[in-house]
Scaffold this active site. Structure first.
Site, PDB file in Angstrom:
ATOM      1  CB  CYS A   1      -0.889  -0.028   1.248  1.00  0.00           C
ATOM      2  SG  CYS A   1      -2.017   1.382   1.341  1.00  0.00           S
TER       3      CYS A   1
ATOM      4  CG  HIS B   1      -5.587  -2.639  -0.960  1.00  0.00           C
ATOM      5  ND1 HIS B   1      -4.549  -3.179  -0.230  1.00  0.00           N
ATOM      6  CD2 HIS B   1      -5.364  -1.291  -0.979  1.00  0.00           C
ATOM      7  CE1 HIS B   1      -3.749  -2.197   0.170  1.00  0.00           C
ATOM      8  NE2 HIS B   1      -4.215  -1.044  -0.273  1.00  0.00           N
ATOM      9  CD  GLU B   2      -6.475   0.956  -4.017  1.00  0.00           C
ATOM     10  OE1 GLU B   2      -6.605   2.028  -3.383  1.00  0.00           O
ATOM     11  OE2 GLU B   2      -5.397   0.332  -4.052  1.00  0.00           O
TER      12      GLU B   2
ATOM     13  CG  HIS C   1      -7.312   2.810   1.026  1.00  0.00           C
ATOM     14  ND1 HIS C   1      -6.470   3.084   2.081  1.00  0.00           N
ATOM     15  CD2 HIS C   1      -6.567   2.093   0.147  1.00  0.00           C
ATOM     16  CE1 HIS C   1      -5.268   2.561   1.843  1.00  0.00           C
ATOM     17  NE2 HIS C   1      -5.311   1.939   0.677  1.00  0.00           N
TER      18      HIS C   1
HETATM   19 NI    NI Z   1      -3.633   0.992  -0.153  1.00  0.00          NI
END
Ligand code: NI
Length: 183
Positions: free
Chosen positions: A107, A149-150, A153
């Site tokens: 990341c 993953h995104e 966020h």
């Molecule tokens: Ni990330």
């Protein structure tokens, strides 16, 4: 266009829940997208979420090129496993199977580290693209991983908090010691 400063783990903007983008085709959103794409490419990342550049909006950019997949892909697999450079706003995600797959993640907000994370292997996601059009796609493999993953966020979640075994949080320079699939 400009290369934006990336927030690092510990900055409060990475822990907030981001807000919906009110108008996906507004000029200031177009500028933000252009800067995020430039920033992601400059940093050699596969994805970037707006909170990582200190903007708490539900907007991500990502790409899942075939080179990022660990195994060679058949023509059929290519469809779900890869994605071109994509802009996704106000996304929704749905898990399509109980299968879970582990893989190494990095990341841009957690520089220098890699962690082994298990995530649902098959998903469907939808949202609005940079032209205000609706995107609906299914995803597997690296494509499914980068999207999850995104999107994490946007809810203030960084990958280390998804890890079951912190013994598999390692420095990038040590990745060579680990067998494919996380040993
Ligand atoms: Ni990330």
């Amino acid at each position: 266009m400009a290369i934006l400063k990336i927030a690092r783990m510990g900055h409060p903007v990475l822990a907030e829940k981001a807000r919906d983008v009110p108008d996906p085709t507004a000029p200031e959103i177009r500028r933000l997208i252009a800067d995020m794409v430039e920033t992601m490419i400059d940093a050699n990342g596969a994805g970037l979420a707006a909170p990582q550049v200190h903007v708490p909006l539900r907007l991500v950019v990502f790409q899942a090129p075939a080179e990022r997949s660990e195994e060679g892909l058949s023509e059929e697999e290519r469809f779900d496993h890869t994605a071109p450079l994509t802009v996704l706003m106000n996304p929704k995600i749905e898990v399509l199977s109980k299968d879970v797959e582990g893989g190494w993640e990095g990341c841009l907000s957690v520089p220098g580290l890699r962690g082994f994370v298990e995530r649902p292997a098959h998903i469907r996601y939808s949202g609005t693209d940079h032209e205000g059009k609706r995107i609906v796609r299914t995803a597997k493999g690296f494509h499914a991983r980068v999207v999850q993953h995104e999107l994490d966020h946007l809810d203030g979640v960084l990958y280390p908090t998804r890890m079951r075994d912190l013994g598999k949080l390692i420095f990038e320079s040590e990745v060579r010691h680990w067998a494919k699939g996380g040993g």
